[in-house]
Design an enzyme around this catalytic site. Sequence first.
Site, PDB file in Angstrom:
ATOM      1  N   THR A  49       0.849  -1.191   0.000  1.00  0.00           N
ATOM      2  CA  THR A  49       0.000   0.000   0.000  1.00  0.00           C
ATOM      3  C   THR A  49       0.885   1.243   0.000  1.00  0.00           C
ATOM      4  O   THR A  49       2.101   1.158  -0.099  1.00  0.00           O
ATOM      5  CB  THR A  49      -0.917   0.022   1.233  1.00  0.00           C
ATOM      6  OG1 THR A  49      -0.150   0.366   2.405  1.00  0.00           O
ATOM      7  CG2 THR A  49      -1.575  -1.335   1.456  1.00  0.00           C
ATOM      8  N   CYS A  50       0.243   2.402   0.181  1.00  0.00           N
ATOM      9  CA  CYS A  50       1.011   3.649   0.146  1.00  0.00           C
ATOM     10  C   CYS A  50       1.908   3.832   1.364  1.00  0.00           C
ATOM     11  O   CYS A  50       2.767   4.708   1.365  1.00  0.00           O
ATOM     12  CB  CYS A  50       0.070   4.840   0.006  1.00  0.00           C
ATOM     13  SG  CYS A  50      -1.075   5.034   1.384  1.00  0.00           S
ATOM     14  N   ASN A  51       1.702   3.037   2.411  1.00  0.00           N
ATOM     15  CA  ASN A  51       2.580   3.207   3.571  1.00  0.00           C
ATOM     16  C   ASN A  51       3.018   1.899   4.233  1.00  0.00           C
ATOM     17  O   ASN A  51       3.500   1.913   5.357  1.00  0.00           O
ATOM     18  CB  ASN A  51       1.936   4.122   4.630  1.00  0.00           C
ATOM     19  CG  ASN A  51       0.545   3.668   5.015  1.00  0.00           C
ATOM     20  OD1 ASN A  51       0.294   2.475   5.131  1.00  0.00           O
ATOM     21  ND2 ASN A  51      -0.344   4.617   5.212  1.00  0.00           N
ATOM     22  N   SER A 109      -2.432   1.632  11.265  1.00  0.00           N
ATOM     23  CA  SER A 109      -2.380   2.563  10.136  1.00  0.00           C
ATOM     24  C   SER A 109      -1.790   3.907  10.536  1.00  0.00           C
ATOM     25  O   SER A 109      -1.764   4.267  11.718  1.00  0.00           O
ATOM     26  CB  SER A 109      -3.790   2.784   9.570  1.00  0.00           C
ATOM     27  OG  SER A 109      -4.322   1.593   9.052  1.00  0.00           O
ATOM     28  N   GLU A 114      -8.569   4.067   9.938  1.00  0.00           N
ATOM     29  CA  GLU A 114      -8.958   4.225   8.529  1.00  0.00           C
ATOM     30  C   GLU A 114      -9.433   2.875   7.980  1.00  0.00           C
ATOM     31  O   GLU A 114      -8.931   1.822   8.346  1.00  0.00           O
ATOM     32  CB  GLU A 114      -7.795   4.790   7.711  1.00  0.00           C
ATOM     33  CG  GLU A 114      -6.533   3.955   7.728  1.00  0.00           C
ATOM     34  CD  GLU A 114      -6.395   3.099   6.480  1.00  0.00           C
ATOM     35  OE1 GLU A 114      -7.272   3.182   5.616  1.00  0.00           O
ATOM     36  OE2 GLU A 114      -5.421   2.342   6.397  1.00  0.00           O
ATOM     37  N   GLN A 120      -7.843  -3.174   1.072  1.00  0.00           N
ATOM     38  CA  GLN A 120      -6.530  -3.506   0.528  1.00  0.00           C
ATOM     39  C   GLN A 120      -6.119  -4.926   0.898  1.00  0.00           C
ATOM     40  O   GLN A 120      -5.506  -5.639   0.094  1.00  0.00           O
ATOM     41  CB  GLN A 120      -5.501  -2.490   1.022  1.00  0.00           C
ATOM     42  CG  GLN A 120      -5.709  -1.101   0.425  1.00  0.00           C
ATOM     43  CD  GLN A 120      -4.897  -0.022   1.128  1.00  0.00           C
ATOM     44  OE1 GLN A 120      -4.576  -0.137   2.318  1.00  0.00           O
ATOM     45  NE2 GLN A 120      -4.573   1.039   0.408  1.00  0.00           N
ATOM     46  N   GLY A 185      -4.912   9.190 -12.165  1.00  0.00           N
ATOM     47  CA  GLY A 185      -4.962   7.802 -11.703  1.00  0.00           C
ATOM     48  C   GLY A 185      -6.402   7.414 -11.418  1.00  0.00           C
ATOM     49  O   GLY A 185      -7.065   8.072 -10.617  1.00  0.00           O
ATOM     50  N   ALA A 186      -6.875   6.354 -12.065  1.00  0.00           N
ATOM     51  CA  ALA A 186      -8.285   5.964 -11.918  1.00  0.00           C
ATOM     52  C   ALA A 186      -8.450   4.622 -11.225  1.00  0.00           C
ATOM     53  O   ALA A 186      -9.462   3.957 -11.382  1.00  0.00           O
ATOM     54  CB  ALA A 186      -8.958   5.932 -13.291  1.00  0.00           C
ATOM     55  N   GLY A 187      -7.457   4.241 -10.436  1.00  0.00           N
ATOM     56  CA  GLY A 187      -7.561   2.999  -9.665  1.00  0.00           C
ATOM     57  C   GLY A 187      -8.351   3.220  -8.388  1.00  0.00           C
ATOM     58  O   GLY A 187      -9.093   4.192  -8.241  1.00  0.00           O
TER      59      GLY A 187
END
Length: 443
Positions: A49-51, A109, A114, A120, A185-187
Amino acid sequence: MSVLAIGLSHRTADIATLERVAVPAAEVEKVLHELQQADDVSEVMLLSTCNRIEVYAVVETFHGGLSDIAEVLARQAGMEASQLYDHFYVHYAGAAVEHVFSVASGLDSMVVGETQILGQVRAAYATAREAGTVGSTLHELVQTTLRVGKRVHSETGLDRLGASVVSEALAAAGELAGKRALVVGAGSMGALSASQLRKAGVAEIAVANRTAERAARLAASISEQGVAARSVPMAELADEVGRADVVVVCTGAKTPVLGAEHVVPRADRPVVICDLGLPRDVEPEVEDIPGVTLVDLETVRKRMAESGTATTEKQLAKASGIVLDEVRAYLASQRSAAVTPTVTALRKRAAEVVDAELLRLDRRLPDLDPGVRDELGRTVRRVVDKLLHAPTVRVKQLAAEKADTDYANALRELFGLDPQVPTVVSSPSAVFKHEQIDGERSD
């Protein structure tokens, strides 16, 4: 075999390191197969993921599994494994179960509570299942994990208090009502960004994506929710950035998609650019352009560290309590399941003994009335069943309650059962106690 969780996140590594280790969506299946081919790994899934980047695997041995996974992640990042060990956290057996439950609940998180992480985890499982790297152990673990995450959110209210990383990034962008936005970005992250922008009251959203069809679908979905939206070609990125007041970039590409050439100085009308990509989607030089404010994951991390969260200690305590109760229940069920093949083997052995004795009876008394013979058989089987019922039920209960005794092995030794029969079921080997789980962590 036991579950091993190994990874690095915003808690243990800087953004630059996370960028290097992050696995692009297009390469996840390749990495999964590479991980599964390791000698000590039988099942595996990857959460990127992003983090955070985490691997959940069913391994033959702890040290062998750890070494195999570290080597694959390091190779993927173009680094030496030794460079990553300081950033890794490792959880094994009961500790791994507690960790994945906590992750899915939003307790680990960047923004506590969140809910995006739950989706995810579900997506990571779906990808691993499609790649054929998930077996019965991870399947059962993930299904329980998703249920636990939902339970924590519904019973504690963390999902109502916990903002997503996207909402925190947009909060750093300031007032958005009536402004024009561009989403690159369309994800799933792009869709979430569009949703947050709509809630913030933007007047218009433009969507750019490498695949034009996906951009069009997202724009149409936004329009259906009452906000003016349109899809735009990536070739017109510079023009669209020039029109926007806020830009959110989240493509999952390997290299930045938005550079200094896409942004002109804007002293008269500032623009906020939110880079939510890992690796980065925006070149760092963009931040030096006059009139540009760059908000990236590091900005969000610092923002959260400075402001804290809206979560109360009472809610956190309740959520943690739910997770620990669920871990205890899960490990108890695994221990009970582990003894089941041995109980089955014991009952099979008893049935074989009864059949052998009845055969001997037939040989010794060949003229025995068939009706009498059948009644004798039923009587002997009832006696054996009654003798085995209480101890076999009790051994399952004891196995679930106490992890410090190997009841399956005790049965095998007492009755001379085939050791190959019960060992086909794997289960966590650690005694679950909260203090022990904390002691098993290495982060």
